[in-house]
Design a protein around this motif. Sequence first.
Motif, PDB file in Angstrom:
ATOM      1  N   GLY A   1      18.869  28.863  50.111  1.00  0.00           N
ATOM      2  CA  GLY A   1      19.910  27.877  49.884  1.00  0.00           C
ATOM      3  C   GLY A   1      21.007  28.351  48.963  1.00  0.00           C
ATOM      4  O   GLY A   1      22.021  28.904  49.392  1.00  0.00           O
ATOM      5  N   ALA A   2      20.799  28.191  47.660  1.00  0.00           N
ATOM      6  CA  ALA A   2      21.891  28.327  46.699  1.00  0.00           C
ATOM      7  C   ALA A   2      22.515  29.712  46.666  1.00  0.00           C
ATOM      8  O   ALA A   2      23.738  29.848  46.569  1.00  0.00           O
ATOM      9  CB  ALA A   2      21.395  27.943  45.300  1.00  0.00           C
ATOM     10  N   PHE A   3      21.696  30.782  46.766  1.00  0.00           N
ATOM     11  CA  PHE A   3      22.268  32.102  46.572  1.00  0.00           C
ATOM     12  C   PHE A   3      22.916  32.677  47.829  1.00  0.00           C
ATOM     13  O   PHE A   3      23.370  33.809  47.837  1.00  0.00           O
ATOM     14  CB  PHE A   3      21.244  33.081  45.999  1.00  0.00           C
ATOM     15  N   ARG A   4      23.000  31.871  48.860  1.00  0.00           N
ATOM     16  CA  ARG A   4      23.778  32.298  50.025  1.00  0.00           C
ATOM     17  C   ARG A   4      25.257  31.946  49.849  1.00  0.00           C
ATOM     18  O   ARG A   4      26.031  31.991  50.798  1.00  0.00           O
ATOM     19  CB  ARG A   4      23.184  31.699  51.285  1.00  0.00           C
ATOM     20  N   LEU A   5      25.621  31.627  48.624  1.00  0.00           N
ATOM     21  CA  LEU A   5      27.012  31.319  48.303  1.00  0.00           C
ATOM     22  C   LEU A   5      27.951  32.467  48.661  1.00  0.00           C
ATOM     23  O   LEU A   5      29.113  32.260  49.005  1.00  0.00           O
ATOM     24  CB  LEU A   5      27.141  31.020  46.807  1.00  0.00           C
ATOM     25  N   GLY A   6      27.463  33.707  48.533  1.00  0.00           N
ATOM     26  CA  GLY A   6      28.321  34.867  48.748  1.00  0.00           C
ATOM     27  C   GLY A   6      28.871  34.967  50.150  1.00  0.00           C
ATOM     28  O   GLY A   6      29.899  35.632  50.368  1.00  0.00           O
TER      29      GLY A   6
ATOM     30  N   VAL B   1      25.519  22.875  48.190  1.00  0.00           N
ATOM     31  CA  VAL B   1      25.920  23.742  47.079  1.00  0.00           C
ATOM     32  C   VAL B   1      27.350  24.249  47.277  1.00  0.00           C
ATOM     33  O   VAL B   1      28.146  24.295  46.323  1.00  0.00           O
ATOM     34  CB  VAL B   1      24.928  24.918  46.950  1.00  0.00           C
ATOM     35  N   LEU B   2      27.702  24.616  48.503  1.00  0.00           N
ATOM     36  CA  LEU B   2      29.059  25.071  48.776  1.00  0.00           C
ATOM     37  C   LEU B   2      30.069  23.932  48.623  1.00  0.00           C
ATOM     38  O   LEU B   2      31.192  24.146  48.151  1.00  0.00           O
ATOM     39  CB  LEU B   2      29.148  25.668  50.179  1.00  0.00           C
ATOM     40  N   ARG B   3      29.674  22.726  49.006  1.00  0.00           N
ATOM     41  CA  ARG B   3      30.577  21.575  48.838  1.00  0.00           C
ATOM     42  C   ARG B   3      30.791  21.298  47.346  1.00  0.00           C
ATOM     43  O   ARG B   3      31.909  20.985  46.927  1.00  0.00           O
ATOM     44  CB  ARG B   3      29.992  20.362  49.551  1.00  0.00           C
TER      45      ARG B   3
END
Length: 540
Positions: free
Chosen positions: A286-291, A467-469
């Motif tokens: 989830g969260a660390f796929r921000l990149g 998380v991206l939002r």
Amino acid sequence: MAPAAEQPTPRHGRDAFFIEGEGVVGDGPTPALTARANTSQTSVAARAAAPTFRFSRVGPTGVRLPEATLRKVAQAMTGGSESDGAIPSGYTYLGQFVDHDLTFDATSVAFGDAVSPADLLQGRSPTLDLDSLYGAGPLDSVSSGFYESDRTRLKVGRTTKVGGDKARAGFDVPRVGGDAAGRARANIPDRRNDENLVVAQTHAAMIRFHNRVVAGLGAGTPAGERFEKARRRVVLHYQWMLRHDYLPRICDGAVVKDVFDNGRKVVEPGADPLSMPTMPVEFSVGAFRLGHSMVREAYDWNARFPSGSGTLDLLFFFSGTSGGLGGDPTLPSNWIADWRRLYRFAQVGRPDLKPPAGEFNLARRIDTRLVDPLGLLPAGSFAGSASDEGTIRANLAFRNLVRARMLQLASGQQMAALLRANGVPVATLTKAQLRDGAGGRSSAQLDTLTAAQRDAFLADTPLWFYVLREAELNDGTLSGVGARLVAETFHRAMEGSTHSIVRSTGFRPSLGAKAGRFRMADLLLVAFEGRRELLAPLGD
């Protein structure tokens, strides 16, 4: 752009996860070292039963939204992004390198054939100790192949001469063997670091950094201690850079400071600092796929490929995993990185290391939009088949959303509630915020969903999208749920490392140009000896 022949399939697109307390979760086979099962001294049954990585679940299980809904959301997310953020592009791929450090599957390379279930469990931990660079160390029978004969320095690679650009040592990852076309595969512990050119160049720079630290050891350091002393120094500086340079760029700085000053609330709070950490699936899936939202579709790459001609497909093509190095045996010399275009050296006291005007690359803003090429990944980048290319299975957003669905990952709303229950004052995004975001081209719109699909999505929003939002609504910086999950996971990964800035509270960096400061640009200055002709070997 299929992977080169004889290249072992990188374990990038995991189909099943061993989660502590739950066993194997997922739609695919148990992750196991099946490729070597025929020659192993360990039974096939033992391999199939043994987990290859220590995952854990921080939050509750979530709702599985229909794949038809996720398909529409993924297509909305990969319609193109034109919004630059404020973060230099190098940090996009530093994040990918870190992800591979945290989730490296050591069973593929580090132990050879005679691996036991205990080795599988203990041989790889989600710590920030650079085992994706070092493997199991120079004394390990397999990992020794990554090192020079002195068992201290790491091997470097050599590029291939192209036109007037000569072959250069130290600007590619080391390579061995070759396929029918003569292309060699990366001789590094984690071959995922050869799946695109930028992360491969980052790995090559980390090799140089280690070797420079070795060179700086005093002559009185006994030969048998040189490797461990160098590794300790490298790891502590690396962690310091992540804590004080990387994390504050992608996360709300107040959240990072609170976690490192006051401790964790949900990621193994109160754990024995010396115990083996686990990897929260909420972070990894989830969260660390921000990149993924930071990736550009094109880069001002170097003097040979300026003005956006370093396109993303070429950065895949000139890697060993995704494109087979464009048919060359090693990296062509005209594709060596110009680091001045990826990091700001003026911020560490080197204004002379500016790129040509207009040639600096900023990462795309962290938001809910991904650039077009990520909707059509090359099969080699996710261990897919040729038939996957051009289909929804090659859409990175869809792959992320489906993998989270497979794990029944907690929704963003569930994680916000969990954090509040543990004393973290996190607000839950409203349905209007989740539906509309910040608006404009940086915001994925949900117009193609039916009313029923949209209502269900806004009630149980997949964590990655949530998380991206959050970041999109916070001017491109992780906040709330995303910032807390990332900062806490990094803190635990550092705490549990053999060498740890969390436990060694008195450590201060000594290698940067300024005492007590060490950024990624400082690391590159050490690695490339502060020399313009090494940081940008092809000139302006």
